[in-house]
Enzyme design. Sequence first.
Site, PDB file in Angstrom:
ATOM      1  N   LYS A  67      -4.744   5.061   0.044  1.00 16.24           N
ATOM      2  CA  LYS A  67      -3.659   3.724   0.846  1.00 16.24           C
ATOM      3  C   LYS A  67      -4.125   2.397   0.113  1.00 16.24           C
ATOM      4  O   LYS A  67      -3.330   1.937  -0.148  1.00 16.24           O
ATOM      5  CB  LYS A  67      -3.988   3.805   2.476  1.00 16.24           C
ATOM      6  CG  LYS A  67      -3.761   4.686   3.664  1.00 16.24           C
ATOM      7  CD  LYS A  67      -4.201   4.539   4.984  1.00 16.24           C
ATOM      8  CE  LYS A  67      -3.463   5.341   6.086  1.00 16.24           C
ATOM      9  NZ  LYS A  67      -4.882   6.530   5.251  1.00 16.24           N
ATOM     10  N   GLU A  71       2.063   2.467   4.375  1.00 11.64           N
ATOM     11  CA  GLU A  71       1.455   3.970   3.504  1.00 11.64           C
ATOM     12  C   GLU A  71       2.644   4.741   3.042  1.00 11.64           C
ATOM     13  O   GLU A  71       4.395   5.529   3.742  1.00 11.64           O
ATOM     14  CB  GLU A  71       0.673   4.917   4.548  1.00 11.64           C
ATOM     15  CG  GLU A  71       0.947   4.941   5.254  1.00 11.64           C
ATOM     16  CD  GLU A  71       0.119   5.744   6.790  1.00 11.64           C
ATOM     17  OE1 GLU A  71      -1.463   6.861   5.855  1.00 11.64           O
ATOM     18  OE2 GLU A  71      -0.943   5.661   6.811  1.00 11.64           O
ATOM     19  N   ARG A  95       3.414  14.815   2.602  1.00 14.59           N
ATOM     20  CA  ARG A  95       2.924  15.758   3.219  1.00 14.59           C
ATOM     21  C   ARG A  95       4.537  16.302   3.955  1.00 14.59           C
ATOM     22  O   ARG A  95       4.762  14.795   4.549  1.00 14.59           O
ATOM     23  CB  ARG A  95       1.429  16.586   3.769  1.00 14.59           C
ATOM     24  CG  ARG A  95       1.659  14.866   4.758  1.00 14.59           C
ATOM     25  CD  ARG A  95       0.706  15.323   5.593  1.00 14.59           C
ATOM     26  NE  ARG A  95      -0.332  13.698   6.105  1.00 14.59           N
ATOM     27  CZ  ARG A  95      -0.001  13.205   7.871  1.00 14.59           C
ATOM     28  NH1 ARG A  95       1.414  14.601   8.444  1.00 14.59           N
ATOM     29  NH2 ARG A  95      -0.025  12.148   7.507  1.00 14.59           N
TER      30      ARG A  95
END
Length: 619
Positions: free
Chosen positions: A116, A272, A276
Amino acid sequence: MISTVLVANRGEIACRVFRTCADLGIRTVAVHSDADENALHARVADAAVRLPGAAPAETYLRGDLIVKAALAAGADAVHPGYGFLSENAGFARAVLDAGLTWIGPPPQAIEAMASKTRAKRLMGLAPLDASEVTDAGLPVLVKAAAGGGGRGMRIVRRLDELPAALEGARAEAASAFGDGEVFVEPYIEHGRHVEVQILADAHGTVWALGTRDCSLQRRHQKVIEEAPAPGLTAGLQEELHALAVRAARAVSYTGAGTVEFLVADGRAHFLEMNTRLQVEHPVTEAVLGIDLVAEQIRVAEGRPLDGEPPRARGHAVEARLYAEDPARGWAPQTGTLHRLAVPAGVRLDTGCADGDTIGVHYDPMLAKVVAHAPTRAEAVRRLAGALDTAAVHGPVTNRDLLVRSLRHEEFTSARMDTGFYDRHLPELTAPAADPYAPLAAALADAHGRSRFGGWRNVPSQPQVKRYEMAGEEHEVRYRHTREGLAADGVRVVHAGAYLVVLDVDGVRRRFEVARYGDQVHVGSTRLTALPRFPDPAAQLAPGSLLAPMPGTVVRVADGLAEGAAVRAGQPLIWLEAMKMQHQIPAPVTGTLGALHVRTGQQVEPGMLLAVVHELQESR
């Protein structure tokens, strides 16, 4: 064309990917720890490979073992799911180096966004240095640089709490993700958590697939999510989409991903990028009418995205059903899940089946329940109704909290923010069990116990049964009569082993009853049958500190020994359960009389950890 997919994960997401693979005619391979040998995901796959051990570090975080499993089982592709190694660039490279197809973004894109701190710099932002934090800059959020799911995160409101928060976050992040790096950022108290689903192919097309609102969170982990995010202006939606596409293009992203923001005062603050599939992806699938897992597979096969992104239709809401007790600090629960069933008309994504054991090693999420309807109000009502009437028999869950949250005026009017549970948890967890549930449980238990129904010609004393319900003891009295079972104040219309019907002030009420040993479920009310005569040996000394959950003792307070002075609320013992750390505080101010555990020891719920003798004030 991909023919066989290994899912490098477990539970609900593994089952979710397997379902799409079956629709596409793709064979499936599961991996499982010893604790998951009989888990649903290991049972439904076409093949399964054992990962020896139980802890995530020994099993689902061992990329080398997972690659070997894929090769041994004849898989030609690997899907990472979410969590574990899903955002690990090294694992993605290992999959590709083994000649397998990686169903995810390129390793370099994961590397750029998985931290991040690097992601913020890529977006032109810079995280705070812990040494730069001052009283004027509080509150701040300590956050793990890797991973997600609320692990490795701490809110700091006092400067002297920062060192302990950094230490705790590092330990939790290292345990969950294998990476102890943390950073600090300003904490926005009343923002909304809004995210954008993206999908990109290898031919330069990037789709922004609408927004989701995930503001209802506990411990920075989402509980209820919906799509689209309500109440956003057209300009703000455009800004969010543009920022999400910009983030994806900055790292040459391919596949499905999510860009997360905190929205406050009409402005979007980048948080962030998750490289996925998200847990909450079903709400986007519902409103767009697409299968994101199928799209991931098509992109991994090199196929382009066709035409324009699909348009949203209606509204979808998802609730995460956890085996946890919100009223006791969200403590995770274990035990047998005897039954899980929801009414028709909603989507159920789960990695559990009736009879499965909920253990101590992994996340306590039992299922995701999703409702889709033409409007937000209809979707919220449908989901609340489905959860309210669902059969959830087994450990304590957050089901009642979910129903109350969905019906709370702040949520129904879309005025919620990330502080929702900080403000409303007491009212959302206040006991509200059905007062007639203990009677229904007793009548169902009494059914058929005597060959002649228990009736006697001579008047006798009423039968007495005791139950624990919502933390309180309830005593029930009933009688066997010529007409059958009877109780004061109500008319017993029917009393069977599984169904009791009572007439209460002219209103007929039905109670479905299920019993598993001492555990009784009457509708949505959970009870425990108590022994007729309490065991005197079960009495505990005042000041006894009991384990609220199963777990491992990972830390004991410095200098904690018999005779040590402690104050009420002071953390004495740290337990790690289901990948999160929980502080066990002193119940009273006084001195430590005894310490019954040590670091590394496994404990079970109710186990005696320590005894604190309360300080008696002199008069």
